[in-house]
Design an enzyme around this catalytic site. Structure first.
Site, mmCIF file in Angstrom:
data_model
loop_
_atom_site.group_PDB
_atom_site.id
_atom_site.type_symbol
_atom_site.label_atom_id
_atom_site.label_comp_id
_atom_site.label_asym_id
_atom_site.label_seq_id
_atom_site.Cartn_x
_atom_site.Cartn_y
_atom_site.Cartn_z
ATOM 1 N N ASN A 235 -0.330 4.557 -0.062
ATOM 2 C CA ASN A 235 -0.916 5.813 0.418
ATOM 3 C C ASN A 235 -1.661 5.696 1.743
ATOM 4 O OD1 ASN A 235 -3.018 4.321 -0.485
ATOM 5 N ND2 ASN A 235 -3.933 5.904 -1.763
ATOM 6 N N ASP B 171 -5.252 -10.648 -15.748
ATOM 7 C CA ASP B 171 -6.433 -11.483 -15.639
ATOM 8 C C ASP B 171 -7.464 -11.015 -16.662
ATOM 9 O OD1 ASP B 171 -8.064 -13.446 -14.025
ATOM 10 O OD2 ASP B 171 -6.539 -12.930 -12.527
ATOM 11 N N GLU C 69 -7.857 -21.027 -16.996
ATOM 12 C CA GLU C 69 -8.367 -21.675 -15.787
ATOM 13 C C GLU C 69 -9.339 -22.733 -16.308
ATOM 14 O OE1 GLU C 69 -10.200 -20.300 -11.499
ATOM 15 O OE2 GLU C 69 -11.130 -19.557 -13.308
ATOM 16 N N HIS D 277 -4.793 -17.082 -5.281
ATOM 17 C CA HIS D 277 -5.746 -16.270 -4.510
ATOM 18 C C HIS D 277 -7.051 -17.008 -4.201
ATOM 19 C CE1 HIS D 277 -7.104 -16.113 -8.551
ATOM 20 N NE2 HIS D 277 -8.230 -15.543 -8.178
ATOM 21 N N ASP D 278 -7.251 -18.165 -4.819
ATOM 22 C CA ASP D 278 -8.450 -18.961 -4.519
ATOM 23 C C ASP D 278 -8.142 -20.105 -3.562
ATOM 24 O OD1 ASP D 278 -10.087 -17.457 -6.176
ATOM 25 O OD2 ASP D 278 -9.733 -18.748 -7.923
ATOM 26 N N ASP E 95 -1.772 -1.216 -3.899
ATOM 27 C CA ASP E 95 -2.069 -0.444 -5.110
ATOM 28 C C ASP E 95 -0.891 -0.512 -6.090
ATOM 29 O OD1 ASP E 95 -0.188 1.481 -4.011
ATOM 30 O OD2 ASP E 95 -1.829 2.111 -2.677
ATOM 31 N N ASP F 107 -9.777 -16.197 -16.779
ATOM 32 C CA ASP F 107 -10.611 -16.560 -15.647
ATOM 33 C C ASP F 107 -11.882 -17.271 -16.095
ATOM 34 O OD1 ASP F 107 -11.274 -16.070 -12.721
ATOM 35 O OD2 ASP F 107 -13.012 -15.165 -13.676
ATOM 36 N N ASP G 293 0.845 -1.194 0.000
ATOM 37 C CA ASP G 293 0.000 0.000 0.000
ATOM 38 C C ASP G 293 0.880 1.244 0.000
ATOM 39 O OD1 ASP G 293 -1.938 1.908 0.402
ATOM 40 O OD2 ASP G 293 -2.147 1.490 2.552
HETATM 41 O O1 TEU Z 1 -12.411 -18.640 -10.225
HETATM 42 C C1 TEU Z 1 -13.275 -19.475 -10.951
HETATM 43 C C2 TEU Z 1 -13.878 -20.526 -10.154
HETATM 44 O O2 TEU Z 1 -14.388 -21.475 -10.703
HETATM 45 C C3 TEU Z 1 -13.933 -20.272 -8.684
HETATM 46 O O3 TEU Z 1 -15.181 -20.620 -8.284
HETATM 47 C C4 TEU Z 1 -12.872 -20.989 -7.949
HETATM 48 O O4 TEU Z 1 -12.814 -22.307 -8.325
HETATM 49 C C5 TEU Z 1 -13.187 -20.868 -6.485
HETATM 50 O O5 TEU Z 1 -12.819 -19.574 -6.108
HETATM 51 C C6 TEU Z 1 -12.460 -21.833 -5.633
HETATM 52 O O6 TEU Z 1 -12.786 -21.551 -4.322
HETATM 53 C C7 TEU Z 1 -12.211 -17.374 -10.735
HETATM 54 C C8 TEU Z 1 -11.318 -16.550 -9.843
HETATM 55 O O7 TEU Z 1 -10.062 -17.158 -9.729
HETATM 56 C C9 TEU Z 1 -11.980 -16.339 -8.530
HETATM 57 O O8 TEU Z 1 -11.178 -15.579 -7.661
HETATM 58 C C10 TEU Z 1 -13.274 -15.617 -8.775
HETATM 59 O O9 TEU Z 1 -13.969 -15.492 -7.567
HETATM 60 C C11 TEU Z 1 -14.142 -16.363 -9.790
HETATM 61 O O10 TEU Z 1 -13.414 -16.691 -10.965
HETATM 62 C C12 TEU Z 1 -15.266 -15.503 -10.249
HETATM 63 O O11 TEU Z 1 -14.774 -14.503 -11.098
HETATM 64 CA CA CA Z 2 -3.535 2.152 -1.219
#
Ligand code: TEU
Ligand code: CA
Length: 625
Positions: A90, A165, A321, A395-396, A96, A267, A88
């Site tokens: 700011n 993405d 994906e 991130h998932d 950011d 995605d 971050d």
């Molecule tokens: O994920 C696609 C997806 O099928 C998700 O449901 C994923 O398998 C799930 O997050 C697992 O817990 C993408 C992105 O990576 C995810 O961050 C998004 O939330 C999702 O698309 C919707 O755009």
């Molecule tokens: Ca910030």
């Protein structure tokens, strides 16, 4: 119900061309200059290897392996940055672009080749940027377009490529297209979305991932119709069957590629095509997204079109994906089909969950035998065509060390290093998640109010509405929830790990006091320095990229052992996945074999009968040829 979302031959390098750098064209792609320069540096640095005839500078002539078609994205190590949590600049508590700009040298110091940036487009953030309200603008929390341009140039100046993405299965309900579409059936944007007219009765059942009622149809009064949203109600699905919509998307993709980005992570791409008659779905598919949503009737037709009209004009690198079976996934990446480059599957990260529940891991843990079978299967799927990826976190996902290693104080570091050894020695392009190089672990929130993730909050609401056991749910989420992987990056031991001077949008893991960049840069034994060594090792020999994978001692429930072999180079990788001493027998004399890397001060015990004894979570890479 199971609610997890399941979700060319190498131009042989001749010695002549290696000696004359002016004529060195390692890749047939025209825009490979930067990468070629990097490779040239490497070749100079490994000049000795050249003379001795070993290393990657030798011709890729075939011995026992299929011909290899070299591409930068196959040889690259990708580093994934979740911008909201990286840095971050700011003090508003949200990472950011200026924050990323201030840390470009850190990314460079890792030795990675490319970055995958999670969405940075304008978004109301119901799903942290996966609900885009303007594809050609930057999210206001993240900065402005000029920041993006500076960041992109900063990466490129350092020889690092950037893929973004591409979220086009759906947009945000605040996108101007949807705002116009929902006013009237006569709107020119109405058919950019999927609608079910209310006069036709109730729409056929479609499940939604992020809806409290799991219902993917939402009634819209002004049009007297229901719109489709596979994810949250704030994420209406785009109608790919409409050629006008497709052209809008391609135009937007060209906008970013014209700026000079290097490609896209696509995605939820497997979901874009829908059968417009919306036939009833078999109840048995409920929860299995791959079965009921992926692979719609025109999916691959659209991807081919996208490739023809956009991707191949820019030589863009793409990663899908992808959901489903090996055959489903192969369709995206089989080069003869001219669709996408790389794909990542979900079978690996879905191991070890209890069936018919939302992300509850089996308290007994996961079985290494299954793990080995799955990763071996996907390796062999891509052994002769197509190209895969290798990852344990994103991130998932929760933090890899908590989910796949051991985050107890005793084993967090060694097991992080062991998992890093796995990712960076396997086939397929590694996608390494930011923070894993520090050994960041799950934060394990006790309170639902600490969570931010729409997926988790929706599922919590469902458990609660059904009178389910919310305590059990919270306990389960300590292992599996997505927010564990989204806590702010840990830069130093100052307040909030140096991530922000304000209040972070998601709590910082209290272990930042010792788990942070500053401390780990100084400690030669740190997880971070191990990661950098492992990056160097992978990049020192193409056997780690193109080499044949052979599983050894397949039935061993504790040790994952395999070789990677290309022409005259052969490596042996041994990984103890458990918190106890374990042994494997590799079947050949280990005396005098060179250890390339090892995550303990004193290496594994080997003998002339091929026995290797490994300490808890011990990992080692040997050069056996
Ligand atoms: O994920 C696609 C997806 O099928 C998700 O449901 C994923 O398998 C799930 O997050 C697992 O817990 C993408 C992105 O990576 C995810 O961050 C998004 O939330 C999702 O698309 C919707 O755009
Ligand atoms: Ca910030």
């Amino acid at each position: 119900m199971d609610k997890r979302c399941f979700t060319e031959p190498v131009k042989p390098l001749s010695y002549r061309s290696i000696i004359n750098f002016k004529q060195l064209h390692l890749f047939d792609d025209p825009d490979m200059k930067l990468f070629n320069i990097k490779l040239k540096e490497l070749i100079i640095a490994t000049g000795l290897m050249l003379l001795s005839g070993s290393g990657f500078a030798q011709p890729m002539k075939n011995t026992n392996q299929p011909e290899i078609n070299r591409k930068w994205w196959k040889e690259a190590i990708f580093y994934q940055i979740y911008p909201r949590s990286f840095m971050d600049s700011n003090g508003d508590g949200i990472g950011d672009l200026k924050g990323i700009i201030s840390k470009l040298d850190y990314v460079k110091s890792l030795g990675v080749d490319a970055v995958w940036l999670n969405p940075v487009y304008a978004s109301p953030n119901y799903d942290n940027g996966y609900d885009i309200s303007d594809y050609q603008n930057i999210m206001k929390e993240f900065g402005v377009m000029q920041d993006f341009d500076v960041m992109l140039k900063g990466f490129h100046d350092r020889g690092i490529k950037v893929i973004m993405d591409l979220v086009v299965n759906h947009c945000s309900s605040e996108h101007k297209w949807f705002k116009a579409a929902r006013i009237s059936r006569k709107s020119r944007y109405y058919n950019y979305f999927h609608w079910w007219p209310a006069e036709n009765g109730a729409p056929p059942k479609r499940w939604s991932a992020f809806d409290p009622d799991a219902n993917a149809w939402k009634y819209n009064k002004a049009t007297n119709s229901y719109y489709l949203h596979y994810f949250a109600a704030q994420q209406p699905d785009l109608n790919w069957e409409n050629p006008k919509l497709r052209q809008e998307i391609y135009k937007m993709m060209r906008f970013w590629l014209d700026k000079g980005i290097d490609g896209f992570r696509m995605d939820a791409i497997a979901y874009i095509s829908k059968d417009l008659t919306f036939p009833p779905l078999h109840a048995k598919y409920h929860g299995d997204w791959a079965m009921y949503y992926a692979g719609g009737p025109h999916l691959h037709e659209y991807i081919k079109e996208m490739n023809r009209q956009v991707l191949n004009k820019y030589n863009a690198a793409t990663v899908a994906e992808a959901m489903g079976t090996v055959n489903d996934v192969m369709k995206f990446v089989d080069p003869v089909r001219s669709e996408l480059n790389m794909a990542y599957h979900f079978e690996g990260v879905n191991i070890g969950y209890l069936p018919n529940e939302y992300k509850m891991v089996n308290p007994k843990g996961y079985g290494l035998l299954k793990f080995k079978r799955v990763y071996s299967k996907w390796d062999s799927a891509f052994a002769t065509k197509g190209w895969g990826t290798i990852y344990l976190g994103n991130h998932d996902q929760p933090r890899m060390v908590t989910r796949w290693g051991n985050d107890s104080p005793e084993f967090r570091e060694v097991s992080s290093k062991m998992l890093t050894t796995f990712i960076l020695s396997m086939g397929g392009t590694p996608y390494y998640y930011f923070g894993d190089e520090l050994g960041m672990s799950n934060i394990k929130f006790d309170k639902i109010s600490d969570y931010n993730d729409i997926e988790l909050l929706t599922n919590y609401a469902q458990v609660k509405a059904k009178g389910g056991d919310t305590n059990r749910f919270i306990e389960g989420m300590k292992i599996s929830s997505r927010d564990n992987g989204r806590t702010p990056f840990q830069w130093n031991a100052s307040a909030n790990g140096g991530f922000t001077t304000g209040k972070p949008w998601l709590k910082v893991n209290p272990n930042y006091i010792s788990v942070n960049v500053e401390a780990e840069e100084k400690d030669t034994n740190s997880v971070l320095n191990y990661f950098k060594e492992m990056v160097k090792l992978r990049k020192s020999n193409l056997a780690f990229v193109y080499g044949k994978y052979t599983l050894i001692d397949a039935g061993n429930p504790d040790v994952y052992a395999y070789t990677r072999e290309l022409n005259n180079d052969k490596y042996l990788i041994v990984l103890n996945f458990h918190a106890k001493t374990a042994a494997t027998n590799v079947g050949f004399d280990m005396t005098g074999i060179k250890t390339m890397i090892n995550n303990y001060a004193d290496g594994p015990v080997t003998d002339n009968a091929g026995q290797i004894t490994l300490k808890p979570y011990e990992a080692a890479v040997f050069k056996i040829k």
